[in-house]
Design a protein around this motif. Sequence first.
Motif, PDB file in Angstrom:
ATOM      1  N   PRO A   7       0.814  -1.233   0.000  1.00  0.00           N
ATOM      2  CA  PRO A   7       0.000   0.000   0.000  1.00  0.00           C
ATOM      3  C   PRO A   7       0.843   1.277   0.000  1.00  0.00           C
ATOM      4  CG  PRO A   7      -0.824  -1.561   1.634  1.00  0.00           C
ATOM      5  CD  PRO A   7       0.485  -2.099   1.135  1.00  0.00           C
ATOM      6  N   LEU A   8       1.973   1.260   0.723  1.00  0.00           N
ATOM      7  CA  LEU A   8       2.854   2.431   0.737  1.00  0.00           C
ATOM      8  C   LEU A   8       3.457   2.668  -0.641  1.00  0.00           C
ATOM      9  CD1 LEU A   8       4.397   4.694   2.163  1.00  0.00           C
ATOM     10  CD2 LEU A   8       6.101   2.968   2.834  1.00  0.00           C
ATOM     11  N   ARG A   9       3.962   1.611  -1.281  1.00  0.00           N
ATOM     12  CA  ARG A   9       4.533   1.737  -2.631  1.00  0.00           C
ATOM     13  C   ARG A   9       3.496   2.288  -3.602  1.00  0.00           C
ATOM     14  NH1 ARG A   9       5.150  -3.689  -5.311  1.00  0.00           N
ATOM     15  NH2 ARG A   9       2.912  -3.346  -5.403  1.00  0.00           N
ATOM     16  N   ASP A  10       2.276   1.754  -3.525  1.00  0.00           N
ATOM     17  CA  ASP A  10       1.229   2.208  -4.434  1.00  0.00           C
ATOM     18  C   ASP A  10       0.846   3.673  -4.182  1.00  0.00           C
ATOM     19  OD1 ASP A  10       1.336  -0.349  -5.435  1.00  0.00           O
ATOM     20  OD2 ASP A  10      -0.568  -0.997  -4.536  1.00  0.00           O
ATOM     21  N   ALA A  11       0.827   4.082  -2.910  1.00  0.00           N
ATOM     22  CA  ALA A  11       0.518   5.484  -2.590  1.00  0.00           C
ATOM     23  C   ALA A  11       1.594   6.416  -3.115  1.00  0.00           C
ATOM     24  CB  ALA A  11       0.348   5.648  -1.074  1.00  0.00           C
ATOM     25  N   VAL A  12       2.861   6.009  -2.971  1.00  0.00           N
ATOM     26  CA  VAL A  12       3.964   6.815  -3.494  1.00  0.00           C
ATOM     27  C   VAL A  12       3.852   6.934  -5.010  1.00  0.00           C
ATOM     28  CG1 VAL A  12       6.483   6.852  -3.830  1.00  0.00           C
ATOM     29  CG2 VAL A  12       5.530   6.329  -1.569  1.00  0.00           C
ATOM     30  N   ALA A  13       3.530   5.828  -5.680  1.00  0.00           N
ATOM     31  CA  ALA A  13       3.399   5.846  -7.147  1.00  0.00           C
ATOM     32  C   ALA A  13       2.246   6.750  -7.581  1.00  0.00           C
ATOM     33  CB  ALA A  13       3.200   4.428  -7.675  1.00  0.00           C
ATOM     34  N   ARG A  14       1.114   6.669  -6.872  1.00  0.00           N
ATOM     35  CA  ARG A  14      -0.034   7.528  -7.229  1.00  0.00           C
ATOM     36  C   ARG A  14       0.294   9.009  -7.057  1.00  0.00           C
ATOM     37  NH1 ARG A  14      -2.756   3.275  -4.676  1.00  0.00           N
ATOM     38  NH2 ARG A  14      -2.859   4.433  -2.717  1.00  0.00           N
ATOM     39  N   ALA A  15       1.203   9.294  -6.108  1.00  0.00           N
ATOM     40  CA  ALA A  15       1.610  10.679  -5.880  1.00  0.00           C
ATOM     41  C   ALA A  15       2.719  11.112  -6.844  1.00  0.00           C
ATOM     42  CB  ALA A  15       2.085  10.845  -4.434  1.00  0.00           C
ATOM     43  N   GLY A  16       3.113  10.222  -7.753  1.00  0.00           N
ATOM     44  CA  GLY A  16       4.134  10.548  -8.735  1.00  0.00           C
ATOM     45  C   GLY A  16       5.560  10.344  -8.236  1.00  0.00           C
ATOM     46  N   GLY A  17       5.718   9.619  -7.118  1.00  0.00           N
ATOM     47  CA  GLY A  17       7.047   9.413  -6.548  1.00  0.00           C
ATOM     48  C   GLY A  17       7.672   8.107  -6.983  1.00  0.00           C
ATOM     49  N   MET A  18       8.936   7.971  -6.660  1.00  0.00           N
ATOM     50  CA  MET A  18       9.674   6.743  -6.960  1.00  0.00           C
ATOM     51  C   MET A  18      10.763   6.567  -5.916  1.00  0.00           C
ATOM     52  SD  MET A  18      11.811   8.229 -10.141  1.00  0.00           S
ATOM     53  CE  MET A  18      10.767   9.647 -10.410  1.00  0.00           C
ATOM     54  N   ARG A  19      11.170   5.329  -5.701  1.00  0.00           N
ATOM     55  CA  ARG A  19      12.241   5.025  -4.755  1.00  0.00           C
ATOM     56  C   ARG A  19      13.571   5.407  -5.393  1.00  0.00           C
ATOM     57  NH1 ARG A  19      15.236   0.423  -4.366  1.00  0.00           N
ATOM     58  NH2 ARG A  19      13.753  -0.630  -5.712  1.00  0.00           N
ATOM     59  N   LEU A  20      14.337   6.216  -4.708  1.00  0.00           N
ATOM     60  CA  LEU A  20      15.652   6.614  -5.193  1.00  0.00           C
ATOM     61  C   LEU A  20      16.764   5.816  -4.523  1.00  0.00           C
ATOM     62  CD1 LEU A  20      15.186  10.492  -5.307  1.00  0.00           C
ATOM     63  CD2 LEU A  20      15.007   8.849  -7.199  1.00  0.00           C
ATOM     64  N   ALA A  21      16.514   5.362  -3.294  1.00  0.00           N
ATOM     65  CA  ALA A  21      17.494   4.548  -2.575  1.00  0.00           C
ATOM     66  C   ALA A  21      16.756   3.795  -1.482  1.00  0.00           C
ATOM     67  CB  ALA A  21      18.591   5.420  -1.971  1.00  0.00           C
ATOM     68  N   SER A  22      17.375   2.729  -1.023  1.00  0.00           N
ATOM     69  CA  SER A  22      16.793   1.923   0.042  1.00  0.00           C
ATOM     70  C   SER A  22      17.936   1.251   0.782  1.00  0.00           C
ATOM     71  CB  SER A  22      15.847   0.882  -0.551  1.00  0.00           C
ATOM     72  OG  SER A  22      15.332   0.055   0.458  1.00  0.00           O
ATOM     73  N   GLU A  23      17.971   1.396   2.089  1.00  0.00           N
ATOM     74  CA  GLU A  23      19.092   0.846   2.845  1.00  0.00           C
ATOM     75  C   GLU A  23      18.672   0.656   4.300  1.00  0.00           C
ATOM     76  OE1 GLU A  23      22.708  -0.756   2.866  1.00  0.00           O
ATOM     77  OE2 GLU A  23      22.019   0.352   1.113  1.00  0.00           O
ATOM     78  N   PHE A  24      19.119  -0.431   4.916  1.00  0.00           N
ATOM     79  CA  PHE A  24      18.951  -0.593   6.356  1.00  0.00           C
ATOM     80  C   PHE A  24      20.030   0.229   7.039  1.00  0.00           C
ATOM     81  CE2 PHE A  24      16.724  -4.518   5.157  1.00  0.00           C
ATOM     82  CZ  PHE A  24      15.596  -4.392   5.949  1.00  0.00           C
ATOM     83  N   ILE A  25      19.686   0.818   8.191  1.00  0.00           N
ATOM     84  CA  ILE A  25      20.623   1.662   8.917  1.00  0.00           C
ATOM     85  C   ILE A  25      20.925   0.997  10.253  1.00  0.00           C
ATOM     86  CG2 ILE A  25      20.953   3.924   9.990  1.00  0.00           C
ATOM     87  CD1 ILE A  25      19.028   5.012   7.815  1.00  0.00           C
ATOM     88  N   SER A  26      22.196   0.836  10.558  1.00  0.00           N
ATOM     89  CA  SER A  26      22.636   0.236  11.810  1.00  0.00           C
ATOM     90  C   SER A  26      22.370   1.194  12.971  1.00  0.00           C
ATOM     91  CB  SER A  26      24.128  -0.068  11.724  1.00  0.00           C
ATOM     92  OG  SER A  26      24.660  -0.343  13.005  1.00  0.00           O
ATOM     93  N   PRO A  27      22.070   0.663  14.158  1.00  0.00           N
ATOM     94  CA  PRO A  27      21.915   1.550  15.324  1.00  0.00           C
ATOM     95  C   PRO A  27      23.150   2.412  15.578  1.00  0.00           C
ATOM     96  CG  PRO A  27      21.096  -0.644  15.832  1.00  0.00           C
ATOM     97  CD  PRO A  27      21.754  -0.732  14.472  1.00  0.00           C
ATOM     98  N   LEU A  28      24.332   1.893  15.244  1.00  0.00           N
ATOM     99  CA  LEU A  28      25.541   2.698  15.434  1.00  0.00           C
ATOM    100  C   LEU A  28      25.557   3.922  14.531  1.00  0.00           C
ATOM    101  CD1 LEU A  28      28.206  -0.133  15.844  1.00  0.00           C
ATOM    102  CD2 LEU A  28      27.181   1.296  17.637  1.00  0.00           C
ATOM    103  N   ASP A  29      24.936   3.809  13.350  1.00  0.00           N
ATOM    104  CA  ASP A  29      24.838   4.972  12.459  1.00  0.00           C
ATOM    105  C   ASP A  29      23.910   6.034  13.042  1.00  0.00           C
ATOM    106  OD1 ASP A  29      26.508   3.744  10.586  1.00  0.00           O
ATOM    107  OD2 ASP A  29      24.816   2.803   9.557  1.00  0.00           O
ATOM    108  N   LEU A  30      22.924   5.604  13.818  1.00  0.00           N
ATOM    109  CA  LEU A  30      21.973   6.550  14.411  1.00  0.00           C
ATOM    110  C   LEU A  30      22.626   7.406  15.493  1.00  0.00           C
ATOM    111  CD1 LEU A  30      18.827   4.259  14.632  1.00  0.00           C
ATOM    112  CD2 LEU A  30      19.379   5.964  12.883  1.00  0.00           C
ATOM    113  N   VAL A  31      23.714   6.919  16.087  1.00  0.00           N
ATOM    114  CA  VAL A  31      24.458   7.707  17.069  1.00  0.00           C
ATOM    115  C   VAL A  31      25.012   8.959  16.403  1.00  0.00           C
ATOM    116  CG1 VAL A  31      26.496   7.724  18.578  1.00  0.00           C
ATOM    117  CG2 VAL A  31      25.028   5.699  18.471  1.00  0.00           C
ATOM    118  N   GLN A  32      25.502   8.804  15.175  1.00  0.00           N
ATOM    119  CA  GLN A  32      26.122   9.915  14.457  1.00  0.00           C
ATOM    120  C   GLN A  32      25.169  11.089  14.260  1.00  0.00           C
ATOM    121  OE1 GLN A  32      29.401   9.978  13.645  1.00  0.00           O
ATOM    122  NE2 GLN A  32      29.504   8.016  14.725  1.00  0.00           N
ATOM    123  N   VAL A  33      23.872  10.795  14.111  1.00  0.00           N
ATOM    124  CA  VAL A  33      22.905  11.882  13.895  1.00  0.00           C
ATOM    125  C   VAL A  33      22.131  12.209  15.166  1.00  0.00           C
ATOM    126  CG1 VAL A  33      22.691  11.498  11.422  1.00  0.00           C
ATOM    127  CG2 VAL A  33      21.161  10.280  12.983  1.00  0.00           C
ATOM    128  N   GLY A  34      22.511  11.589  16.287  1.00  0.00           N
ATOM    129  CA  GLY A  34      21.927  11.944  17.569  1.00  0.00           C
ATOM    130  C   GLY A  34      20.567  11.339  17.869  1.00  0.00           C
TER     131      GLY A  34
END
Length: 175
Positions: A130-157
């Motif tokens: 449903p999320l993908r379809d809603a993005v498509a209906r709004a004219g959007g597209m996926r530009l990137a997709s990545e899992f983020i490690s909890p250690l990476d979240l420290v860097q941005v606080g």
Amino acid sequence: MTIGPVQMLVLGFDHPNFQGEIRAELERLRADDTVRVIDFLAVHKAVGGEVSVLKETQLDEAEREEFGAVVGALVGVGAGLTPEEGAALGEAAAARGTELLDEEAWDVLADIPENTAAALVLLEHRWAIPLRDAVARAGGMRLASEFISPLDLVQVGLVGQQEAEALVATSADTV
């Protein structure tokens, strides 16, 4: 059939201790229509080199044929076929029982150390349809997709160092 985003997970297990928890969680997620296992291939190499293989899917025969057609179309384009030619070959292969993940084609088996295990999982994210379809209906597209490690979240606080280290220690960044 509507197909959600598909992810391939490659997992490694040092000194595996399988108790059925992974299978139970995948079944729970399937029952909730959150994810669906398209194909699962796990190998365990015992001390002495004996290899055990486990293959599973949560697809019925008709779904396997349809997924075979989709995968065949995608692979066919990469092999110089038309999408229609690739789809026909993929559907025919699925009808014959040919699996998407096959230990014969997985060339890393010889490199797996003794007393370890590895798994390949093709996972369909049903929740994302449903999320993908809603993005498509709004004219959007996926530009990137990545899992983020909890250690990476420290860097941005977003989380503290101790909290992130605890999360990594319990999850070993598995997914």
